[in-house]
Design a protein around this motif. Structure first.
Motif, short mmCIF file in Angstrom:
data_model
loop_
_atom_site.label_atom_id
_atom_site.label_comp_id
_atom_site.label_asym_id
_atom_site.label_seq_id
_atom_site.Cartn_x
_atom_site.Cartn_y
_atom_site.Cartn_z
N THR A 33 -6.05 -1.25 -6.39
CA THR A 33 -6.96 -0.19 -5.95
C THR A 33 -6.28 1.15 -6.19
O THR A 33 -5.15 1.37 -5.74
CB THR A 33 -7.31 -0.33 -4.46
OG1 THR A 33 -7.94 -1.58 -4.24
CG2 THR A 33 -8.25 0.78 -4.02
N THR A 81 -6.51 5.09 -5.56
CA THR A 81 -7.15 6.16 -4.80
C THR A 81 -6.41 7.47 -5.04
O THR A 81 -5.26 7.47 -5.50
CB THR A 81 -7.17 5.86 -3.29
OG1 THR A 81 -5.83 5.76 -2.82
CG2 THR A 81 -7.88 4.55 -3.01
N SER A 111 -1.76 -7.79 -4.19
CA SER A 111 -2.70 -6.70 -3.92
C SER A 111 -1.91 -5.40 -3.78
O SER A 111 -1.02 -5.29 -2.95
CB SER A 111 -3.48 -6.99 -2.62
OG SER A 111 -4.37 -5.93 -2.32
N ARG A 145 -2.37 -1.14 -3.51
CA ARG A 145 -3.20 0.06 -3.35
C ARG A 145 -2.29 1.27 -3.57
O ARG A 145 -1.27 1.42 -2.90
CB ARG A 145 -3.83 0.09 -1.95
CG ARG A 145 -4.98 -0.89 -1.81
CD ARG A 145 -5.47 -1.00 -0.39
NE ARG A 145 -4.52 -1.73 0.45
CZ ARG A 145 -4.48 -3.06 0.54
NH1 ARG A 145 -5.34 -3.80 -0.15
NH2 ARG A 145 -3.59 -3.65 1.31
N SER A 198 -1.88 5.46 -4.07
CA SER A 198 -2.31 6.85 -3.94
C SER A 198 -1.07 7.72 -3.88
O SER A 198 -0.23 7.54 -3.00
CB SER A 198 -3.16 7.04 -2.67
OG SER A 198 -3.43 8.41 -2.44
N THR A 246 0.84 -1.20 0.00
CA THR A 246 0.00 0.00 0.00
C THR A 246 0.87 1.24 0.00
O THR A 246 1.77 1.39 0.83
CB THR A 246 -0.92 0.02 1.24
OG1 THR A 246 -1.79 -1.10 1.20
CG2 THR A 246 -1.76 1.30 1.25
N ASN A 257 0.16 5.15 0.39
CA ASN A 257 -0.88 6.11 0.73
C ASN A 257 -0.29 7.52 0.72
O ASN A 257 0.44 7.89 1.63
CB ASN A 257 -1.47 5.78 2.11
CG ASN A 257 -2.68 6.65 2.44
OD1 ASN A 257 -3.22 7.33 1.58
ND2 ASN A 257 -3.08 6.61 3.69
#
Length: 494
Positions: A254, A256, A224, A226, A228, A204, A206
């Protein structure tokens, strides 16, 4: 004196019963007798949440007999609690999950380093407000079984965090499975000179800097991702980024955004990387569509042209600043052109109250008549429609048309999409009414002269979700769903 029924139960059964109790009920039970106090303590002390200096002091004074029960701890550090915190960690050596908020206040505390060095059972570590000088302390944690690491940097606008030091920390945990980085903005380095982290599968980023994404290159087994990105006024050259992935797609992606201008940066980065993804999720902040059917723009199709997904999760904020009609737009035509093999769709719609000047009040989204015809352009195998799951109050008679539209949606979609095998509908109204808020059906075809006929058989919720996961898998084939027609999967109402 008659023996109480509770005294006939062994401790294993009692512990199972206690697992359903809230902490306040456990506290009350622990005061009833010595036996109940003994069996309540493990669960009562399993999770500690410390957000004020008073609680740090209180736990510090009462940990002597119960510290070995503690498994999860979340601590918000301040200037008053920081000196006492190492003593709490010295006592709770068996914790498997630790969250430290405002951890920058602890970087120069040698006793903290000693306390963390005793956490040999730690599996999950989360530190907020991290600075580079905190990394050696984290690196010296001796647990070889740490599987989840979350580092939230302080996020100064012009920070230049040290990527090599972070890589050294990651290397010290050979079983790390999930890595979460927040507000990490490092300078660009030659990432190819570092070893791969084959254990990391969940990654991830973020609101991180562009150079932080180079870590994807070192994680070849990610399943997986994510993503941003932070959007500075000046960005690094996209051409200098190493290739993240080979020909195999990332199973789950994902995307974002925090700043609207970061959308173009993410799209350009994906195009440069030529990344493919099996399942893609777009949170509603992308604002691709306002009603689930008619609005789109070039970013959406650019992403689909690159990713070529088989499965899509699209969150939509249905606003009502203007009356919506059943007009057909270009959204699903463009999706069909850019991703002709899309076979799974989750459409998550949330109505937004725009306070109508005409006095109509809030309206809830309902699937328009044209939506079924638009989705029929895709070879969909499984569809899950989520409509206003966070509904907070019951609606009146004005909502009956919406409920009828939701009820008719599965049958209409099954008749329009010949490839459809499973369909689900989730609605917040059902949750408020205490009935099944999520319902799933499998589509049965007729035989002989009725081969074109379609009928719906209701499934258990777990089986519908199982079918969706199957269809979202890259290696899915039609025969994988043959078991969905088993009698044991048919829902039998009370």
């Amino acid at each position: 004196m008659a023996t109480l029924i509770i005294d006939r139960l062994n401790d294993d059964i009692l512990l199972l019963i206690l697992s359903y109790l809230e902490k306040r009920d456990l506290c009350a039970l622990s005061l009833t007798c010595k036996h109940c106090h003994m069996i309540s303590s493990p669960r009562l002390w399993a999770v500690l949440s410390i957000d004020r200096a008073f609680f740090v002091s209180w736990w510090h004074e009462n940990l002597v007999t119960n510290a070995h029960y503690v498994r999860e701890m979340a601590i918000c550090v301040d200037l008053d609690s920081a000196p006492t915190l190492p003593d709490v960690l010295f006592a709770t050596k068996n914790i498997v999950s630790l969250e430290l908020f405002r951890s920058a206040l602890l970087h120069d505390n040698p006793r903290l380093s000693m306390a963390l060095a005793g956490l040999r059972e730690l599996r999950k570590l989360s530190c907020d407000s991290v600075e580079d000088n905190m990394l050696p302390t984290i690196q010296n944690i001796p647990s070889p079984n740490l599987t989840s690491l979350c580092l939230g940097y302080k996020g100064r606008t012009h920070a230049c965090d040290d990527l090599p030091s972070l890589i050294s920390v990651i290397r010290s945990f050979p079983r790390l499975y999930a890595l979460i980085l927040e507000r990490f903005k490092p300078a660009t380095i030659d990432i190819a000179n570092y070893p791969l982290f084959t254990s990391i599968q969940d990654l991830t980023f973020n609101v991180t800097g562009l150079a932080a994404t180079d870590l994807i290159y070192l994680c070849p087994n990610v399943t997986s991702l994510r993503l941003s990105l932070y959007h500075p006024h000046k960005t690094g050259a996209l051409e200098s980024r190493p290739r993240w992935r080979g020909p195999s797609p990332i199973p789950r992606l994902t995307l974002t955004i925090l700043h609207m201008h970061a959308r173009n940066l993410i799209v350009s980065l994906l195009e440069r990387q030529a990344l493919r993804a099996t399942h893609v999720r777009f949170p509603m902040v992308w604002n691709f569509t306002q009603d689930g059917i008619s609005t789109t723009h070039s970013r959406f199709t650019r992403i689909f042209d690159v990713l070529k997904p088989y499965s899509l999760y699209l969150e939509i904020s249905a606003t009502w600043h203007a009356k919506l009609s059943d007009r057909t737009g270009t959204l699903w035509q463009e999706v069909a052109a850019a991703a002709p093999h899309l076979r799974a769709l989750v459409l998550d719609v949330n109505s937004v109250d725009d306070s109508h000047p005409d006095g109509e009040g809030q309206r809830l989204w309902a699937p328009p008549d044209a939506l079924v015809a638009e989705l029929a352009q895709l070879p969909l195998v499984c569809v899950h429609l989520k409509a206003d799951l966070e509904l907070l109050e019951r609606k009146g008679d004005a909502d009956l048309l919406r409920l009828r539209a939701l009820a008719a949606f599965p049958r209409e979609l099954a008749e329009a999409v010949p490839t459809l095998r499973v369909v689900g509908v989730s609605d917040g109204w059902g949750r408020l009414e205490g009935v099944r808020s999520t319902r799933w059906w499998c589509v049965e075809r007729g035989d002989g002269d009725d081969a074109a006929a379609r009928s719906l058989v209701e499934l258990w919720r777990e089986d519908g979700e199982w079918a969706l996961r199957l269809v979202q898998n890259e290696a899915f084939c039609a025969s994988d769903l043959d078991g969905i027609y088993s009698e044991k999967r048919r829902y039998v109402g009370e």
